[in-house]
Design a protein around this motif. Structure first.
Motif, PDB file in Angstrom:
ATOM      1  N   ALA A  37      35.649  49.811  11.616  1.00 24.41           N
ATOM      2  CA  ALA A  37      34.310  50.382  11.441  1.00 24.41           C
ATOM      3  C   ALA A  37      33.237  49.356  11.819  1.00 24.41           C
ATOM      4  N   ALA A  38      33.442  48.105  11.403  1.00 22.07           N
ATOM      5  CA  ALA A  38      32.466  47.053  11.697  1.00 22.07           C
ATOM      6  C   ALA A  38      32.391  46.778  13.198  1.00 22.07           C
ATOM      7  N   SER A  39      33.525  46.848  13.867  1.00 21.64           N
ATOM      8  CA  SER A  39      33.522  46.612  15.322  1.00 21.64           C
ATOM      9  C   SER A  39      32.729  47.703  16.039  1.00 21.64           C
ATOM     10  N   LYS A  40      32.784  48.917  15.499  1.00 24.85           N
ATOM     11  CA  LYS A  40      32.053  50.033  16.112  1.00 24.85           C
ATOM     12  C   LYS A  40      30.563  49.982  15.743  1.00 24.85           C
ATOM     13  N   GLY A  41      30.273  49.468  14.547  1.00 29.03           N
ATOM     14  CA  GLY A  41      28.875  49.260  14.174  1.00 29.03           C
ATOM     15  C   GLY A  41      28.207  48.272  15.115  1.00 29.03           C
ATOM     16  N   ALA A  42      28.947  47.222  15.467  1.00 30.05           N
ATOM     17  CA  ALA A  42      28.418  46.233  16.416  1.00 30.05           C
ATOM     18  C   ALA A  42      28.212  46.876  17.785  1.00 30.05           C
ATOM     19  N   MET A  43      29.117  47.763  18.146  1.00 27.98           N
ATOM     20  CA  MET A  43      28.986  48.464  19.429  1.00 27.98           C
ATOM     21  C   MET A  43      27.709  49.335  19.440  1.00 27.98           C
ATOM     22  N   ASP A  44      27.414  49.950  18.303  1.00 25.81           N
ATOM     23  CA  ASP A  44      26.199  50.771  18.217  1.00 25.81           C
ATOM     24  C   ASP A  44      24.950  49.909  18.436  1.00 25.81           C
ATOM     25  N   SER A  45      24.914  48.726  17.823  1.00 25.13           N
ATOM     26  CA  SER A  45      23.751  47.841  18.002  1.00 25.13           C
ATOM     27  C   SER A  45      23.647  47.384  19.447  1.00 25.13           C
ATOM     28  N   LEU A  46      24.804  47.073  20.029  1.00 23.52           N
ATOM     29  CA  LEU A  46      24.807  46.656  21.443  1.00 23.52           C
ATOM     30  C   LEU A  46      24.266  47.786  22.328  1.00 23.52           C
ATOM     31  N   THR A  47      24.651  49.002  22.012  1.00 27.06           N
ATOM     32  CA  THR A  47      24.204  50.175  22.782  1.00 27.06           C
ATOM     33  C   THR A  47      22.681  50.284  22.752  1.00 27.06           C
ATOM     34  N   ARG A  48      22.150  50.181  21.551  1.00 25.65           N
ATOM     35  CA  ARG A  48      20.694  50.338  21.378  1.00 25.65           C
ATOM     36  C   ARG A  48      19.943  49.196  22.096  1.00 25.65           C
ATOM     37  N   GLY A  49      20.391  47.975  21.864  1.00 22.63           N
ATOM     38  CA  GLY A  49      19.698  46.827  22.468  1.00 22.63           C
ATOM     39  C   GLY A  49      19.774  46.854  23.978  1.00 22.63           C
ATOM     40  N   LEU A  50      20.949  47.116  24.510  1.00 24.54           N
ATOM     41  CA  LEU A  50      21.095  47.094  25.966  1.00 24.54           C
ATOM     42  C   LEU A  50      20.323  48.242  26.615  1.00 24.54           C
ATOM     43  N   SER A  51      20.247  49.374  25.920  1.00 26.38           N
ATOM     44  CA  SER A  51      19.483  50.496  26.494  1.00 26.38           C
ATOM     45  C   SER A  51      18.025  50.086  26.709  1.00 26.38           C
ATOM     46  N   LEU A  52      17.492  49.277  25.777  1.00 24.36           N
ATOM     47  CA  LEU A  52      16.091  48.847  25.888  1.00 24.36           C
ATOM     48  C   LEU A  52      15.940  47.767  26.958  1.00 24.36           C
ATOM     49  N   GLU A  53      16.947  46.888  27.066  1.00 26.91           N
ATOM     50  CA  GLU A  53      16.878  45.867  28.117  1.00 26.91           C
ATOM     51  C   GLU A  53      16.922  46.489  29.519  1.00 26.91           C
ATOM     52  N   LEU A  54      17.619  47.614  29.650  1.00 29.29           N
ATOM     53  CA  LEU A  54      17.861  48.171  30.987  1.00 29.29           C
ATOM     54  C   LEU A  54      16.965  49.348  31.339  1.00 29.29           C
ATOM     55  N   ALA A  55      16.142  49.775  30.395  1.00 30.14           N
ATOM     56  CA  ALA A  55      15.348  50.993  30.646  1.00 30.14           C
ATOM     57  C   ALA A  55      14.459  50.850  31.881  1.00 30.14           C
ATOM     58  N   ASP A  56      13.876  49.665  32.075  1.00 29.29           N
ATOM     59  CA  ASP A  56      12.977  49.549  33.235  1.00 29.29           C
ATOM     60  C   ASP A  56      13.723  49.413  34.552  1.00 29.29           C
ATOM     61  N   ARG A  57      15.043  49.303  34.496  1.00 34.41           N
ATOM     62  CA  ARG A  57      15.851  49.401  35.733  1.00 34.41           C
ATOM     63  C   ARG A  57      16.382  50.822  35.934  1.00 34.41           C
ATOM     64  N   ASN A  58      15.976  51.742  35.042  1.00 33.35           N
ATOM     65  CA  ASN A  58      16.465  53.132  35.090  1.00 33.35           C
ATOM     66  C   ASN A  58      17.985  53.198  34.997  1.00 33.35           C
ATOM     67  N   ILE A  59      18.532  52.344  34.130  1.00 27.83           N
ATOM     68  CA  ILE A  59      19.958  52.435  33.787  1.00 27.83           C
ATOM     69  C   ILE A  59      20.022  52.861  32.319  1.00 27.83           C
ATOM     70  N   ARG A  60      20.743  53.935  32.057  1.00 20.73           N
ATOM     71  CA  ARG A  60      20.807  54.480  30.694  1.00 20.73           C
ATOM     72  C   ARG A  60      22.079  54.009  29.973  1.00 20.73           C
ATOM     73  N   VAL A  61      21.928  53.749  28.679  1.00 21.97           N
ATOM     74  CA  VAL A  61      23.065  53.293  27.868  1.00 21.97           C
ATOM     75  C   VAL A  61      23.104  54.128  26.589  1.00 21.97           C
ATOM     76  N   ASN A  62      24.192  54.837  26.396  1.00 18.19           N
ATOM     77  CA  ASN A  62      24.347  55.696  25.216  1.00 18.19           C
ATOM     78  C   ASN A  62      25.743  55.508  24.639  1.00 18.19           C
ATOM     79  N   ALA A  63      25.984  56.146  23.509  1.00 13.96           N
ATOM     80  CA  ALA A  63      27.322  56.083  22.913  1.00 13.96           C
ATOM     81  C   ALA A  63      27.711  57.449  22.374  1.00 13.96           C
ATOM     82  N   VAL A  64      29.018  57.686  22.337  1.00 15.17           N
ATOM     83  CA  VAL A  64      29.549  58.828  21.574  1.00 15.17           C
ATOM     84  C   VAL A  64      30.240  58.252  20.343  1.00 15.17           C
ATOM     85  N   ARG A  65      30.177  59.033  19.261  1.00 18.14           N
ATOM     86  CA  ARG A  65      30.853  58.604  18.030  1.00 18.14           C
ATOM     87  C   ARG A  65      31.829  59.694  17.594  1.00 18.14           C
TER      88      ARG A  65
END
Ligand code: NAP
Length: 243
Positions: free
Chosen positions: A153-181
């Motif tokens: 569960a903790a490994s997936k929680g970290a993945m969720d944070s990575l998803t959110r952070g990377l989506s914001l880093e890449l938004a201005d390159r028009n690269i989308r980052v999402n997750a399914v749970r």
């Protein structure tokens, strides 16, 4: 844009269903696997029989050198990676946290989370505008998996944070980052957790009263990768029958 997707852990389960679906939608697919070469070969054979394009590549995606080799192979075979599905994941036998070893905790973290970081890093070095990443997290990141696998569960929680952070880093390159749970999906993974019939046992407690199929998860992954989801980034689709 030619669509080239890397799917980690795609020899069976959710990864295999996603590979077959994306190939049918015109993606050239890299079917990554770790140890079960025969499974990956079957996925590639199915895709080719349906007229699609795929190749299998063995890599332990928790190891940096393997990930570099994986992305280099895809570049040589199909050209620039445009899409990525971080699907490889493991869990071990059900246990309370008090009985977890540090070796097990670290193994789960490195396999489920470090692999996601490494593959994202290599993919975004080349990924063009319009590209997309989907991380396969888990309902466990919300539910915590008490008495079963808090490490997972903790490994997936970290993945969720990575998803959110990377989506914001890449938004201005028009690269989308999402997750399914996903949650309670009928795959061989539950046998690795020590309970082959776990999904059937829990079905009465799931609002939709059944487990899900790998194909039901693949449908959401494919939608998130597609241009139909062009205004969707940094978000999560829960696929857990209402749990
Ligand atoms: P699965 O059938 O066990 O498939 C997982 C695949 O990951 C395996 O085929 C395995 O490859 C691969 N893998 C494991 N470690 C790897 C590594 N270090 N490098 C490369 N590949 C590796 O599991 P699944 O149920 O389809 O799960 C897929 C994803 O969905 C996982 O991330 C899992 O956490 C997530 N998920 C599943 C459920 C569920 O209920 N099933 C629920 C929530 C989330 P080899 O076979 O070649 O060893």
């Amino acid at each position: 844009m030619k669509k080239v997707v890397v799917i980690t852990g795609a020899g069976r389960g959710i990864g295999a269903a996603t590979a077959i679906l994306l190939a049918s939608q015109g993606y050239a697919v890299c079917v990554n696997y770790q140890s079960r070469a025969e499974n990956a070969k079957q996925v590639v054979d199915t895709i080719e029989k349906n007229g699609g394009q795929a190749f299998a590549f063995a890599a332990d995606v928790s190891i940096e050198a393997d990930v570099l080799a994986l992305f280099s192979a895809v570049q040589s075979k199909y050209g620039t990676v445009t899409h990525l599905v971080n699907n490889a994941g493991i869990l071990f036998a059900q246990s309370t946290l008090a009985n977890l070893s540090v070796e097990r905790f670290n193994k789960v973290l490195i396999t489920n989370t470090t692999s996601c970081f490494l593959c994202c890093r290599e993919a975004i070095r080349v990924m063009p505008s319009g590209g997309a990443i989907v991380n396969v997290s888990s309902a466990a990141s919300r539910l915590g998996a008490p008495g079963e696998y808090i490490d997972y569960a903790a490994s997936k929680g970290a993945m969720d944070s990575l998803t959110r952070g990377l989506s914001l880093e890449l938004a201005d390159r028009n690269i989308r980052v999402n997750a399914v749970r996903p949650g309670f999906i009928d795959t061989a993974m539950h046998a690795d957790g020590g309970e082959t019939n776990r999904v059937a046992r829990l079905a009465p407690q799931i609002p939709l009263k059944r487990g899900g199929t790998p194909e039901e998860v693949a449908n959401s992954i494919a939608w998130l990768l597609s241009d139909q989801a062009s205004y969707v980034t940094g978000t999560f689709i829960d696929i857990a029958g209402g749990k």
